[in-house]
Design an enzyme around this catalytic site. Sequence first.
Site, mmCIF file in Angstrom:
data_model
loop_
_atom_site.group_PDB
_atom_site.id
_atom_site.type_symbol
_atom_site.label_atom_id
_atom_site.label_comp_id
_atom_site.label_asym_id
_atom_site.label_seq_id
_atom_site.Cartn_x
_atom_site.Cartn_y
_atom_site.Cartn_z
ATOM 1 N N SER A 68 11.411 15.175 0.621
ATOM 2 C CA SER A 68 10.816 16.321 -0.082
ATOM 3 C C SER A 68 11.742 17.042 -1.048
ATOM 4 C CB SER A 68 10.311 17.347 0.933
ATOM 5 O OG SER A 68 9.017 16.986 1.349
ATOM 6 N N LYS A 71 10.808 16.949 -4.631
ATOM 7 C CA LYS A 71 9.722 17.777 -5.185
ATOM 8 C C LYS A 71 10.239 18.781 -6.212
ATOM 9 C CE LYS A 71 6.975 17.585 -0.888
ATOM 10 N NZ LYS A 71 6.747 18.262 0.400
ATOM 11 N N TYR A 193 4.164 9.928 -5.875
ATOM 12 C CA TYR A 193 4.712 10.861 -4.879
ATOM 13 C C TYR A 193 5.566 10.136 -3.841
ATOM 14 C CZ TYR A 193 4.960 13.965 -0.886
ATOM 15 O OH TYR A 193 5.421 14.709 0.176
ATOM 16 N N TYR A 245 9.534 25.886 3.360
ATOM 17 C CA TYR A 245 8.217 25.941 3.994
ATOM 18 C C TYR A 245 7.986 27.309 4.625
ATOM 19 C CZ TYR A 245 9.221 21.023 3.379
ATOM 20 O OH TYR A 245 9.593 19.839 2.865
ATOM 21 N N VAL A 263 12.340 15.890 5.054
ATOM 22 C CA VAL A 263 12.061 15.430 6.408
ATOM 23 C C VAL A 263 13.145 14.469 6.937
ATOM 24 C CG1 VAL A 263 10.618 13.421 5.818
ATOM 25 C CG2 VAL A 263 10.044 14.802 7.829
HETATM 26 N N1 GLN Z 1 7.288 11.734 2.614
HETATM 27 C C1 GLN Z 1 7.113 12.928 3.380
HETATM 28 C C2 GLN Z 1 5.631 13.295 3.446
HETATM 29 O O1 GLN Z 1 4.964 13.216 2.458
HETATM 30 C C3 GLN Z 1 7.879 14.053 2.764
HETATM 31 C C4 GLN Z 1 7.716 15.342 3.510
HETATM 32 C C5 GLN Z 1 8.999 16.099 3.664
HETATM 33 O O2 GLN Z 1 10.092 15.628 3.376
HETATM 34 N N2 GLN Z 1 8.889 17.275 4.202
HETATM 35 O O3 GLN Z 1 5.119 13.680 4.481
#
Ligand code: GLN
Length: 426
Positions: A68, A71, A193, A245, A263
């Site tokens: 993530s 992003k 994504y 988050y 994650v």
């Molecule tokens: N690839 C993970 C997902 O889409 C990324 C989420 C994350 O890093 N929090 O769930």
Amino acid sequence: VPSLTGDPTAEVLRRLHDDLRGLEGGEKSTSIPSLANADETLFGLALCSPDGYVSSAGDSEVEFGIQSISKAFTYALALSDRGRDTVHEHVGAEPSGEAFSAISLEAETGRPDNPLINAGAIVTCALVKGAGARERSARIHALMEACAGRELSFDETIYEEEQEASDRNRALAHFMRSAGSLTDDVDDTIEVYLRQCSVLVTTVDLATMAATLACGGVNPVTGDRVMSGEIARHVMTMMATCGMYDYSGEWMLRVGTPAKSGVSGGLITASPGQFGLGVVSPRLDHRGNSVRAVAACEQLAERFDLHALALPAGSLPVVREHEETWLEVAAGVVTVQGDLVFASMQGVLRAIEEVLDEGETILVLDLDRVTRIHTVAQQILQSVIDHLLERDRRVVIVDGAGRNAVTATAHVVSLAEAREWCDEQS
Ligand code: GLN
């Protein structure tokens, strides 16, 4: 290579690593096999300074999936492709207060809350320009490489596993299509994504990427401008409000620098004008943030007063001294130092008023010790000088560096030369 001054930053990071390597708690993500099987002892920290110097500790050179954290960079690219207003017609700019994978769309508009949760990031992928998923992915990849200052590998295994486990992200995409915030093809958008999540980085890469944001879009290692200062600021704004988050608010309270987690246990945080930090440790708390990375940042922030809203150094008084009687020729001298920013200008103006109070006709303004003149301060200073010139005062600027920051009657390189200039006037 041992050096005379040592590496105090690396020393701090090493101590932090020692203190926290025993910190238990949290669980690795089990969302894909690569994460479930990750080495949970992995723990690395790296910090990149504005002069491009990288200090590190622990497993700082081990690669892992960026997940993530990507992003933030896709958001930067969408902003540069479409502009802020268009991007935010499709995605909000508000913290969701919910988990990263939450199905949270604004009731009236169908927009996801922000570009740093999954729903928002998926929409952001669709805003990146390019013919098809491959080209858009390549452009995101290239931006991340420019921020890291090196080529980054793509992990096919992670990508395939992410595709296998993509039901929820696909559901989000379909939901957003039905709400109207996503207009692109679901398969293509999900491909972009998931590809961005599958790029491999080390904490040294993350530190450099964060430092690029902290340095207003210029990669301090390569010296390349990677994004505009305004976009870097937008990205850091979103990181400050939404990057952690549903821990984002408390994070700002405890740490106070814009951050983004992933994650895989990675985390970046950017201290504007100061440094970029990258940390990794796979065990996550219930919100999906790395337990050790959060602890490391909290300790660093507390020990070194790193909060971005702490009193900036430049707002301290900058008038070093001022005197009214200098020469036979009635001149006043104002010596300033440090960073001239908006907040410090009132003091400078008062000092100028005071030294010219008795009808002195010349202002000697010593800028020699000034490290930086912020745009606002420069404009204020110029308008004051113009004002004085209109009132038959003369203004001599002393600046050994010859920066020509403002237009004045004369520019000299030292106070001695200013004195000579004034003597010649009589
Ligand atoms: N690839 C993970 C997902 O889409 C990324 C989420 C994350 O890093 N929090 O769930």
